[in-house]
Design an enzyme around this catalytic site. Structure first.
Site, PDB file in Angstrom:
ATOM      1  N   PRO A  90      41.255  51.607  47.153  1.00  0.00           N
ATOM      2  CG  PRO A  90      41.956  53.323  48.463  1.00  0.00           C
ATOM      3  CD  PRO A  90      42.436  52.356  47.232  1.00  0.00           C
ATOM      4  CD  GLU A  91      36.102  49.483  44.308  1.00  0.00           C
ATOM      5  OE1 GLU A  91      34.950  49.624  43.668  1.00  0.00           O
ATOM      6  OE2 GLU A  91      36.597  48.402  44.239  1.00  0.00           O
ATOM      7  NE  ARG A 144      50.784  46.609  44.671  1.00  0.00           N
ATOM      8  CZ  ARG A 144      49.542  46.133  44.126  1.00  0.00           C
ATOM      9  NH1 ARG A 144      48.580  45.872  44.744  1.00  0.00           N
ATOM     10  NH2 ARG A 144      49.806  45.920  42.938  1.00  0.00           N
TER      11      ARG A 144
END
Length: 276
Positions: free
Chosen positions: A2-3, A113
């Site tokens: 996500p940016e 992750r």
DNA sequence: AGTCTTGTTCGACT
DNA sequence: CAGTCGAACAAGAC
């Protein structure tokens, strides 16, 4: 993953869900390293009974502010997601942090992750001290960009990815912005002309705003991809011009888009219209 | 089986 | 000091 546009989409969803005003009834952490700067016991002690006063964004960080000078900062890193669930729902394998709330149920941090981080923070200013300028705020101008590009001598792409320079850009939107401004990712920052700085600043804002309008970029169908709060996908992938489009024709000149490594990151570029 | 990945940080090196 | 590079974190996708 996500940016800025994805993180802002999550923040907007959390606000729409009505989290502001709700009160913490429990804090639980199931992967020690997720809660990065405090223990579960300390986090619990500090947040129990506190009321959420605001949910906001700084760079790629999601900030939950509470009454009584406490904040919870969540960074989704590569694969983090936030979901709101009923406490009766079974805990999923990758739900590593759960904030229980009086009215809304549970805010669950899902992170396959395990790169994501949760921080308990009193002083936001010092916590974000090294974070760079917000690219959608009005002090981010072409003059600012030109001046600061010339204060460094680095490849433009790794510099744009540096969160202490500009906060919120990541691999997708940097590739898109550099393509839009027709600047090659390996250009030295101090070689960018005034005119190019003007188009680059405009391109950065353009691709971020478009990502925001499309409520983020979701690539593929994998578990690690971006999904917003109600497990909703972003629609921005169709609007991408070069990212993961290597082998396809450049939408501007028809030349084949290629993929290369710049600053250890996969980089998508049209070598015909992005000038070195 | 092997390679790749949308993020960040740290230490070694130039 | 400024900048570059590889590794580390960890799991899944292809």
């Amino acid at each position: 993953m996500p940016e800025l546009p994805e993180v802002q989409t999550v923040v907007d969803d959390l606000n729409a869900a009505g989290l502001v005003g709700d009160v913490v009834t429990d804090v639980a952490c199931y992967w020690t390293r997720t809660l990065a700067n405090v223990t579960q016991v300390e986090c619990q002690k500090r947040l129990m009974g506190k009321q959420i006063s605001q949910v906001s964004r700084r760079g790629k960080n999601i900030v939950f502010s509470f009454t009584g000078e406490e904040n919870l900062v969540i960074h989704l890193r590569m694969s983090g997601r936030l979901h709101i669930k009923e406490s009766s729902q079974p805990k999923e394998k990758h739900e590593h942090f759960i904030l229980s709330l009086k009215k809304s149920g549970q805010l669950r941090f899902h992170d396959t992750r395990k790169f994501g981080k949760v921080y308990c923070v009193k002083d936001l200013d010092s916590f974000f001290e090294k974070l760079g300028i917000e690219p959608l705020e009005k002090d981010f101008t072409s003059a600012w960009l030109h001046r600061n590009l010339h204060a460094k001598k680095r490849k433009i792409k790794p510099l744009l990815l540096d969160q202490s320079f500009i906060a919120g850009l990541g691999n997708i939107y940097v590739d898109e912005a550099l393509w839009d401004a027709q600047i090659h990712p390996e250009r030295s920052s101090d070689s960018i002309s005034k005119e190019e700085s003007t188009s680059l600043a405009a391109s950065i804002k353009k691709v971020l705003r478009r990502g925001l309008k499309n409520m983020g970029t979701t690539l593929g169908t994998g578990k690690g991809n971006f999904y917003s709060v109600a497990s909703r996908r972003g629609r921005n992938s169709d609007a991408l011009k070069v990212f993961r489009r290597n082998g396809e024709p450049c939408p501007r000149c028809g030349n084949v888009i290629s993929k290369m490594i710049v600053g250890q990151r996969g980089t998508h570029v049209c070598n015909n219209c992005q000038t070195v």
